[in-house]
Design an enzyme around this catalytic site. Structure first.
Site, PDB file in Angstrom:
ATOM      1  N   GLU A  22       0.832  -1.204   0.000  1.00  0.00           N
ATOM      2  CA  GLU A  22       0.000   0.000   0.000  1.00  0.00           C
ATOM      3  C   GLU A  22       0.870   1.259   0.000  1.00  0.00           C
ATOM      4  O   GLU A  22       0.539   2.254  -0.657  1.00  0.00           O
ATOM      5  CB  GLU A  22      -0.921   0.022   1.222  1.00  0.00           C
ATOM      6  CG  GLU A  22      -1.982  -1.047   1.189  1.00  0.00           C
ATOM      7  CD  GLU A  22      -2.850  -0.995   2.419  1.00  0.00           C
ATOM      8  OE1 GLU A  22      -4.032  -0.641   2.264  1.00  0.00           O
ATOM      9  OE2 GLU A  22      -2.359  -1.290   3.522  1.00  0.00           O
ATOM     10  N   TYR A  54     -14.502  26.677  -2.957  1.00  0.00           N
ATOM     11  CA  TYR A  54     -14.528  25.213  -3.024  1.00  0.00           C
ATOM     12  C   TYR A  54     -13.239  24.696  -3.640  1.00  0.00           C
ATOM     13  O   TYR A  54     -12.683  23.690  -3.205  1.00  0.00           O
ATOM     14  CB  TYR A  54     -15.708  24.700  -3.840  1.00  0.00           C
ATOM     15  CG  TYR A  54     -17.067  25.244  -3.481  1.00  0.00           C
ATOM     16  CD1 TYR A  54     -17.323  25.856  -2.264  1.00  0.00           C
ATOM     17  CD2 TYR A  54     -18.116  25.151  -4.378  1.00  0.00           C
ATOM     18  CE1 TYR A  54     -18.575  26.340  -1.941  1.00  0.00           C
ATOM     19  CE2 TYR A  54     -19.372  25.630  -4.072  1.00  0.00           C
ATOM     20  CZ  TYR A  54     -19.596  26.229  -2.847  1.00  0.00           C
ATOM     21  OH  TYR A  54     -20.837  26.700  -2.538  1.00  0.00           O
ATOM     22  N   GLU A  74      -7.446   7.014   9.865  1.00  0.00           N
ATOM     23  CA  GLU A  74      -7.805   7.977  10.898  1.00  0.00           C
ATOM     24  C   GLU A  74      -6.834   9.164  10.894  1.00  0.00           C
ATOM     25  O   GLU A  74      -7.247  10.318  11.013  1.00  0.00           O
ATOM     26  CB  GLU A  74      -7.803   7.306  12.273  1.00  0.00           C
ATOM     27  CG  GLU A  74      -8.898   6.280  12.472  1.00  0.00           C
ATOM     28  CD  GLU A  74      -8.573   4.875  11.957  1.00  0.00           C
ATOM     29  OE1 GLU A  74      -9.293   3.940  12.333  1.00  0.00           O
ATOM     30  OE2 GLU A  74      -7.616   4.712  11.171  1.00  0.00           O
ATOM     31  N   LYS A 100     -12.063   3.846   1.534  1.00  0.00           N
ATOM     32  CA  LYS A 100     -10.944   3.062   1.007  1.00  0.00           C
ATOM     33  C   LYS A 100     -11.541   1.849   0.289  1.00  0.00           C
ATOM     34  O   LYS A 100     -11.618   0.750   0.828  1.00  0.00           O
ATOM     35  CB  LYS A 100     -10.020   2.627   2.151  1.00  0.00           C
ATOM     36  CG  LYS A 100      -8.726   2.001   1.696  1.00  0.00           C
ATOM     37  CD  LYS A 100      -7.808   1.764   2.892  1.00  0.00           C
ATOM     38  CE  LYS A 100      -6.491   1.153   2.464  1.00  0.00           C
ATOM     39  NZ  LYS A 100      -5.576   0.967   3.612  1.00  0.00           N
TER      40      LYS A 100
END
Length: 125
Positions: A22, A54, A74, A100
């Site tokens: 990853e 934005y 997190e 994810k």
């Protein structure tokens, strides 16, 4: 007064995760943002200066998310929340959802992720 700006489905390629592959290859993450701000002025004036851009929020969130390779979603979501609150004083609360969709879990699932809500510290007074 509680007004909300939302940005949904922001796709970002990043290298977050516990597994070695990853952090090497990375994967697609999807970020949703809900920003609480007082939009009463901009709803009357129609001036960008009276609201939150934005585009600038997207740039800030993307940079914060990709800047460091985190092990945990997190922490990555927390980095986004911290960056947005630091960069945009009009925003009082930010809710960050990080999806994810290709998490390395030995199961069939639709979605996994985290949702963090952070608020600006109120000044004493």
């Amino acid at each position: 007064m509680t007004d909300t700006i939302f940005i949904r489905g922001l796709s970002v390629h990043a290298r977050h995760g516990v597994m070695e592959h990853e952090s090497e290859v990375g994967q697609r993450f999807v970020i949703d943002l809900e920003l609480t701000a007082d939009l009463s002025e901009s709803s009357r004036t129609d001036r960008l200066a009276d609201t939150v851009s934005y585009s600038n929020v997207v740039d800030c969130a993307t940079a914060a998310f990709k800047h460091v390779n985190y092990r945990l979603l997190e922490r990555a979501a927390g980095a986004v929340a911290d960056a947005i609150l630091a960069a945009f004083p009009k925003i009082t609360t930010v809710k960050v959802t990080v999806h994810k969709p290709h998490a390395p879990i030995a199961a069939i699932f639709d979605d996994v992720g985290v949702i963090l809500t952070r608020s600006r510290a109120k000044a004493d007074g």
